[in-house]
Motif scaffolding. Structure first.
Motif, PDB file in Angstrom:
ATOM      1  N   PHE A 106       0.825  -1.222   0.000  1.00  0.00           N
ATOM      2  CA  PHE A 106       0.000   0.000   0.000  1.00  0.00           C
ATOM      3  C   PHE A 106       0.850   1.258   0.000  1.00  0.00           C
ATOM      4  CE2 PHE A 106      -2.639   3.236   2.278  1.00  0.00           C
ATOM      5  CZ  PHE A 106      -3.649   3.351   1.334  1.00  0.00           C
ATOM      6  N   GLN A 143      -5.268   3.821   7.516  1.00  0.00           N
ATOM      7  CA  GLN A 143      -6.062   3.336   6.379  1.00  0.00           C
ATOM      8  C   GLN A 143      -5.880   1.841   6.156  1.00  0.00           C
ATOM      9  OE1 GLN A 143      -6.761   6.852   3.313  1.00  0.00           O
ATOM     10  NE2 GLN A 143      -4.584   6.535   3.583  1.00  0.00           N
ATOM     11  N   PRO A 196     -11.314   0.939   9.378  1.00  0.00           N
ATOM     12  CA  PRO A 196     -12.212   1.306   8.264  1.00  0.00           C
ATOM     13  C   PRO A 196     -12.087   2.781   7.871  1.00  0.00           C
ATOM     14  CG  PRO A 196     -13.415   0.289  10.102  1.00  0.00           C
ATOM     15  CD  PRO A 196     -12.057   0.663  10.608  1.00  0.00           C
ATOM     16  N   THR A 204     -10.694   6.116   6.289  1.00  0.00           N
ATOM     17  CA  THR A 204      -9.847   6.583   5.192  1.00  0.00           C
ATOM     18  C   THR A 204     -10.004   8.096   5.052  1.00  0.00           C
ATOM     19  OG1 THR A 204     -11.513   6.410   3.427  1.00  0.00           O
ATOM     20  CG2 THR A 204     -10.270   4.404   3.957  1.00  0.00           C
ATOM     21  N   ILE A 205      -9.076   8.696   4.296  1.00  0.00           N
ATOM     22  CA  ILE A 205      -9.195  10.129   4.002  1.00  0.00           C
ATOM     23  C   ILE A 205     -10.466  10.384   3.193  1.00  0.00           C
ATOM     24  CG2 ILE A 205      -8.197  11.937   2.526  1.00  0.00           C
ATOM     25  CD1 ILE A 205      -6.830  11.838   5.163  1.00  0.00           C
ATOM     26  N   GLY A 206     -10.722   9.531   2.203  1.00  0.00           N
ATOM     27  CA  GLY A 206     -11.834   9.782   1.289  1.00  0.00           C
ATOM     28  C   GLY A 206     -13.202   9.543   1.891  1.00  0.00           C
ATOM     29  N   ASN A 207     -13.301   8.679   2.903  1.00  0.00           N
ATOM     30  CA  ASN A 207     -14.628   8.508   3.520  1.00  0.00           C
ATOM     31  C   ASN A 207     -14.825   9.454   4.707  1.00  0.00           C
ATOM     32  OD1 ASN A 207     -13.525   7.164   5.828  1.00  0.00           O
ATOM     33  ND2 ASN A 207     -14.020   5.123   5.040  1.00  0.00           N
ATOM     34  N   GLY A 208     -13.812  10.208   5.038  1.00  0.00           N
ATOM     35  CA  GLY A 208     -13.967  11.277   6.028  1.00  0.00           C
ATOM     36  C   GLY A 208     -13.822  10.835   7.468  1.00  0.00           C
ATOM     37  N   PHE A 219     -12.342  -1.071   0.856  1.00  0.00           N
ATOM     38  CA  PHE A 219     -11.466   0.003   1.329  1.00  0.00           C
ATOM     39  C   PHE A 219     -12.256   1.205   1.832  1.00  0.00           C
ATOM     40  CE2 PHE A 219      -8.647   3.753   0.477  1.00  0.00           C
ATOM     41  CZ  PHE A 219      -7.659   3.446   1.387  1.00  0.00           C
ATOM     42  N   HIS A 220     -13.250   1.605   1.071  1.00  0.00           N
ATOM     43  CA  HIS A 220     -13.970   2.857   1.351  1.00  0.00           C
ATOM     44  C   HIS A 220     -15.167   2.616   2.269  1.00  0.00           C
ATOM     45  CE1 HIS A 220     -15.063   7.023   0.371  1.00  0.00           C
ATOM     46  NE2 HIS A 220     -16.293   6.628   0.180  1.00  0.00           N
ATOM     47  N   HIS A 222     -13.401  14.597  -0.682  1.00  0.00           N
ATOM     48  CA  HIS A 222     -14.491  13.622  -0.631  1.00  0.00           C
ATOM     49  C   HIS A 222     -14.270  12.526  -1.673  1.00  0.00           C
ATOM     50  CE1 HIS A 222     -16.869  15.940   2.174  1.00  0.00           C
ATOM     51  NE2 HIS A 222     -16.741  17.014   1.419  1.00  0.00           N
ATOM     52  N   CYS A 223     -14.152  11.316  -1.243  1.00  0.00           N
ATOM     53  CA  CYS A 223     -14.093  10.120  -2.096  1.00  0.00           C
ATOM     54  C   CYS A 223     -12.870  10.082  -3.019  1.00  0.00           C
ATOM     55  CB  CYS A 223     -15.354   9.953  -2.950  1.00  0.00           C
ATOM     56  SG  CYS A 223     -16.819   9.560  -1.963  1.00  0.00           S
ATOM     57  N   PRO A 235      -9.799  11.023  -3.094  1.00  0.00           N
ATOM     58  CA  PRO A 235      -8.501  10.511  -2.621  1.00  0.00           C
ATOM     59  C   PRO A 235      -8.485   8.985  -2.494  1.00  0.00           C
ATOM     60  CG  PRO A 235      -9.171  12.414  -1.331  1.00  0.00           C
ATOM     61  CD  PRO A 235     -10.356  12.037  -2.183  1.00  0.00           C
ATOM     62  N   ASP A 236      -9.618   8.405  -2.143  1.00  0.00           N
ATOM     63  CA  ASP A 236      -9.647   6.946  -1.993  1.00  0.00           C
ATOM     64  C   ASP A 236      -9.563   6.236  -3.340  1.00  0.00           C
ATOM     65  OD1 ASP A 236      -9.747   7.281   0.697  1.00  0.00           O
ATOM     66  OD2 ASP A 236     -11.712   6.358   1.000  1.00  0.00           O
ATOM     67  N   GLN A 278      -5.959   6.245  -4.109  1.00  0.00           N
ATOM     68  CA  GLN A 278      -5.198   5.310  -3.268  1.00  0.00           C
ATOM     69  C   GLN A 278      -5.454   3.860  -3.656  1.00  0.00           C
ATOM     70  OE1 GLN A 278      -4.345   7.273   0.919  1.00  0.00           O
ATOM     71  NE2 GLN A 278      -6.535   7.204   0.593  1.00  0.00           N
TER      72      GLN A 278
END
Lengths: 199, 199
Positions: free
Chosen positions: A18, A61, A65, A67-71, B18-19, B54-55, B57-58, B61
């Motif tokens: 990763f 990450q 659970p 992650t940056i993207g899910n806040g 992941f998300h 929002h989202c 970045p995931d 990744q």
């Protein structure tokens, strides 16, 4: 020593895949996440704040659970090497930090962490072995309460979307009458407008 | 349609893992990363800027070697739904954005993207199908050059580490004479100092 639910070796493999390399910060982060989770109530629904953008977010990450993207993971940069796992509604949680005061017996970790040694002189194998033998002993733990303005679970209202009158792209309207990029903050210059991606 | 090297279904599975959920933004992001990579020179060593936290970045990744923790992905929030993949030394690259002007035939995506529909009224199945049939057609592409101050490859000097005289934790000394947290920016209050993690 387990890192999350993984053996130490399994975790190193996952870090390589990763993060791209077995960086010392990923070892610290893996142990820190493990310490924090053990101290949270069973079944706690938690969010995470990382006080550094280096490595630690990737350990979170990989092992949670969040992650940056899910806040559920956010970075609040204090320049320190610390993580907070906290109840996403009350803010009560656990903060874990790498304790510079406890590194006397761990010269390789110390050389890396305090940047006493330039990177080419750092011995990654020695760092890995020291993290492995130190385990939780070189970390500090605090019970903390995250301030309400930093608790994501308390703010679920999204701003309306508007079309920026300058670039014609959609943007979150709470950021102003034009998108921030069209007020000069764009991190790039357009070289050529390529139009549609499908053509 | 392929998302990176994955089939559409494989990508949905990876997003779920992941998300945590198949969010519409992860579909947009997957297509955006795929469009951008196809337009980069073969073998290009690239970094990524996401213009939204929002989202997107995931998706980066999941589909590239670039993560928040390894520093090859950064978020520069312009409020817009766009990604830039760029040569990590020259800054030349490709920007892809979801184009609000092209959504007339895609009411489910439009309802989500422009927040015209409250979340409970959004039809996720319809959104997935629309993204799948639209593919790259609803995105715009630009050739861009990232500004030097945003190019990570150009700044590799790390600040020295200091011990904060207030909290006694290590911090990056370029942030001031004490760590920022001890100047009032800490996102939390200490409830109980737990000392060593190993005890």
């Amino acid at each position: 020593m387990k890192i999350g639910t993984h053996s130490f070796e399994e975790y190193l493999d996952r870090v390589q895949a990763f993060h791209g390399s077995v960086a010392p910060g990923m070892l610290a982060g893996g142990i820190m996440v493990t310490i924090a989770r053990e101290r949270l109530p069973e079944g706690e629904i938690f969010d995470v704040i990382s006080e550094s953008g280096h490595c630690l977010p990737d350990a979170v990450q990989l092992l949670t659970p969040c992650t940056i993207g899910n806040g559920w993971l956010r970075i609040v940069n204090t320049g320190r090497y610390a993580l907070i796992l906290y109840n996403k509604y009350t803010g009560f949680g656990v903060r874990v930090y790498l304790d510079a005061q406890k590194l006397a017996g761990f010269p390789a970790v110390r050389g890396w962490f305090l940047r006493e040694l330039p990177k080419p002189e750092q011995d990654l194998d020695a760092i890995v072995q020291e993290f492995r033998s130190a385990g939780p002993d070189i970390f500090g733990v605090q019970k903390v309460r995250v301030k309400p303005e930093h608790i994501q679970g308390l703010k679920k209202v999204h701003a309306a979307i508007a079309i920026c009158p300058v670039c014609k792209e959609a943007y979150t309207s709470d950021l102003g009458d034009t998108c921030p990029a069209c007020r000069g903050t764009a991190p790039f210059l357009v070289v050529q407008d390529g139009g549609a991606a499908g053509s």
